[in-house]
Design a protein around this motif. Sequence first.
Motif, PDB file in Angstrom:
ATOM      1  N   PRO A 169     -60.667 -18.811  68.599  1.00  0.00           N
ATOM      2  CA  PRO A 169     -59.718 -17.831  68.064  1.00  0.00           C
ATOM      3  C   PRO A 169     -60.295 -16.458  67.723  1.00  0.00           C
ATOM      4  CG  PRO A 169     -59.169 -19.991  67.239  1.00  0.00           C
ATOM      5  CD  PRO A 169     -60.470 -20.143  68.005  1.00  0.00           C
ATOM      6  N   PRO A 170     -61.445 -16.340  67.049  1.00  0.00           N
ATOM      7  CA  PRO A 170     -61.952 -14.990  66.771  1.00  0.00           C
ATOM      8  C   PRO A 170     -62.286 -14.179  68.023  1.00  0.00           C
ATOM      9  CG  PRO A 170     -62.937 -16.554  65.264  1.00  0.00           C
ATOM     10  CD  PRO A 170     -62.209 -17.350  66.306  1.00  0.00           C
ATOM     11  N   LEU A 171     -62.587 -14.842  69.126  1.00  0.00           N
ATOM     12  CA  LEU A 171     -62.853 -14.104  70.362  1.00  0.00           C
ATOM     13  C   LEU A 171     -61.568 -13.568  70.985  1.00  0.00           C
ATOM     14  CD1 LEU A 171     -65.624 -16.131  72.223  1.00  0.00           C
ATOM     15  CD2 LEU A 171     -65.807 -13.882  71.146  1.00  0.00           C
ATOM     16  N   LEU A 172     -60.453 -14.180  70.662  1.00  0.00           N
ATOM     17  CA  LEU A 172     -59.164 -13.774  71.213  1.00  0.00           C
ATOM     18  C   LEU A 172     -58.408 -12.839  70.279  1.00  0.00           C
ATOM     19  CD1 LEU A 172     -58.100 -17.328  72.446  1.00  0.00           C
ATOM     20  CD2 LEU A 172     -59.316 -15.545  73.734  1.00  0.00           C
ATOM     21  N   GLU A 173     -58.918 -12.652  69.094  1.00  0.00           N
ATOM     22  CA  GLU A 173     -58.257 -11.886  68.047  1.00  0.00           C
ATOM     23  C   GLU A 173     -58.329 -10.381  68.306  1.00  0.00           C
ATOM     24  OE1 GLU A 173     -58.194 -12.785  63.398  1.00  0.00           O
ATOM     25  OE2 GLU A 173     -60.175 -12.283  64.166  1.00  0.00           O
ATOM     26  N   THR A 174     -57.249  -9.702  67.976  1.00  0.00           N
ATOM     27  CA  THR A 174     -57.222  -8.246  68.069  1.00  0.00           C
ATOM     28  C   THR A 174     -57.708  -7.641  66.750  1.00  0.00           C
ATOM     29  OG1 THR A 174     -54.982  -8.041  67.213  1.00  0.00           O
ATOM     30  CG2 THR A 174     -55.226  -8.341  69.617  1.00  0.00           C
ATOM     31  N   LEU A 175     -58.003  -6.372  66.794  1.00  0.00           N
ATOM     32  CA  LEU A 175     -58.390  -5.651  65.585  1.00  0.00           C
ATOM     33  C   LEU A 175     -57.288  -5.725  64.537  1.00  0.00           C
ATOM     34  CD1 LEU A 175     -61.026  -4.131  65.016  1.00  0.00           C
ATOM     35  CD2 LEU A 175     -59.898  -2.035  65.721  1.00  0.00           C
ATOM     36  N   ASP A 176     -56.037  -5.559  64.962  1.00  0.00           N
ATOM     37  CA  ASP A 176     -54.918  -5.632  64.015  1.00  0.00           C
ATOM     38  C   ASP A 176     -54.774  -7.021  63.409  1.00  0.00           C
ATOM     39  OD1 ASP A 176     -54.133  -2.975  64.077  1.00  0.00           O
ATOM     40  OD2 ASP A 176     -52.730  -3.277  65.730  1.00  0.00           O
ATOM     41  N   ALA A 177     -54.976  -8.049  64.212  1.00  0.00           N
ATOM     42  CA  ALA A 177     -54.880  -9.413  63.689  1.00  0.00           C
ATOM     43  C   ALA A 177     -55.967  -9.665  62.645  1.00  0.00           C
ATOM     44  CB  ALA A 177     -54.972 -10.431  64.820  1.00  0.00           C
ATOM     45  N   LEU A 178     -57.172  -9.175  62.904  1.00  0.00           N
ATOM     46  CA  LEU A 178     -58.240  -9.330  61.921  1.00  0.00           C
ATOM     47  C   LEU A 178     -57.899  -8.565  60.646  1.00  0.00           C
ATOM     48  CD1 LEU A 178     -61.015 -10.406  61.115  1.00  0.00           C
ATOM     49  CD2 LEU A 178     -62.022  -8.392  62.233  1.00  0.00           C
ATOM     50  N   ARG A 179     -57.393  -7.349  60.794  1.00  0.00           N
ATOM     51  CA  ARG A 179     -57.012  -6.537  59.628  1.00  0.00           C
ATOM     52  C   ARG A 179     -55.995  -7.271  58.759  1.00  0.00           C
ATOM     53  NH1 ARG A 179     -55.148  -2.329  62.107  1.00  0.00           N
ATOM     54  NH2 ARG A 179     -56.970  -1.007  61.865  1.00  0.00           N
ATOM     55  N   ASN A 180     -55.105  -8.025  59.383  1.00  0.00           N
ATOM     56  CA  ASN A 180     -54.024  -8.710  58.668  1.00  0.00           C
ATOM     57  C   ASN A 180     -54.327 -10.158  58.327  1.00  0.00           C
ATOM     58  OD1 ASN A 180     -52.302  -6.426  58.657  1.00  0.00           O
ATOM     59  ND2 ASN A 180     -51.884  -6.804  60.817  1.00  0.00           N
ATOM     60  N   ALA A 181     -55.546 -10.615  58.597  1.00  0.00           N
ATOM     61  CA  ALA A 181     -55.920 -11.999  58.301  1.00  0.00           C
ATOM     62  C   ALA A 181     -55.767 -12.275  56.810  1.00  0.00           C
ATOM     63  CB  ALA A 181     -57.353 -12.260  58.760  1.00  0.00           C
ATOM     64  N   GLN A 182     -55.331 -13.466  56.501  1.00  0.00           N
ATOM     65  CA  GLN A 182     -55.054 -13.837  55.105  1.00  0.00           C
ATOM     66  C   GLN A 182     -56.251 -14.478  54.406  1.00  0.00           C
ATOM     67  OE1 GLN A 182     -52.043 -12.968  53.570  1.00  0.00           O
ATOM     68  NE2 GLN A 182     -52.084 -11.780  55.459  1.00  0.00           N
ATOM     69  N   GLU A 183     -57.411 -14.440  55.029  1.00  0.00           N
ATOM     70  CA  GLU A 183     -58.594 -15.022  54.429  1.00  0.00           C
ATOM     71  C   GLU A 183     -59.283 -14.028  53.495  1.00  0.00           C
ATOM     72  OE1 GLU A 183     -60.179 -16.761  58.546  1.00  0.00           O
ATOM     73  OE2 GLU A 183     -58.737 -15.116  58.453  1.00  0.00           O
ATOM     74  N   ARG A 184     -60.147 -14.555  52.636  1.00  0.00           N
ATOM     75  CA  ARG A 184     -61.050 -13.712  51.838  1.00  0.00           C
ATOM     76  C   ARG A 184     -62.338 -13.585  52.624  1.00  0.00           C
ATOM     77  NH1 ARG A 184     -60.190 -17.633  47.730  1.00  0.00           N
ATOM     78  NH2 ARG A 184     -62.436 -17.955  47.732  1.00  0.00           N
TER      79      ARG A 184
END
Length: 147
Positions: free
Chosen positions: A37-52
């Motif tokens: 999943p992190p390899l397929l993730e976009t910059l926007d998706a990472l920005r909006n991730a709900q993790e700490r």
Amino acid sequence: MIQRLNLSQQETLTAAFQLQKDSYEEEAKLIGSRMIPPLLETLDALRNAQERFYGEFLEGRLVGLIAMTEEEPHLRVSRLAVAPWAFGRGIASRLLEFALEQAGPNQRTVVSTGKANTPARRLYEKFGFRWVREFHAGEIALVEYLK
């Protein structure tokens, strides 16, 4: 030094995005799949991730990150990434130790990784995690550990 990452700051977001791409490319080689999943993730998706997110810095440069979520009654380590050029310097161990310190007194910690990711599995086992189950996410065989 480990500190909380603010992914709303563009410079931090970009550094975290590149770090995880570089790190998970190495895992992809180990497990024989780029469907991480992190390899397929976009910059926007990472920005909006709900993790700490937390990161370790070396000379002002982000060299490792860890992300966590609360999944009652567990704390889940959802990401652990280290810059490939910094492998073998204890960064993953320090980040994992930090995550374990974040768990509440009665909270267990869960991690998962690719079954073929021997370095990650050794790290988790070194920290006393025990194998719980094997499962598949698409074409990837994963293992889950609990401590």
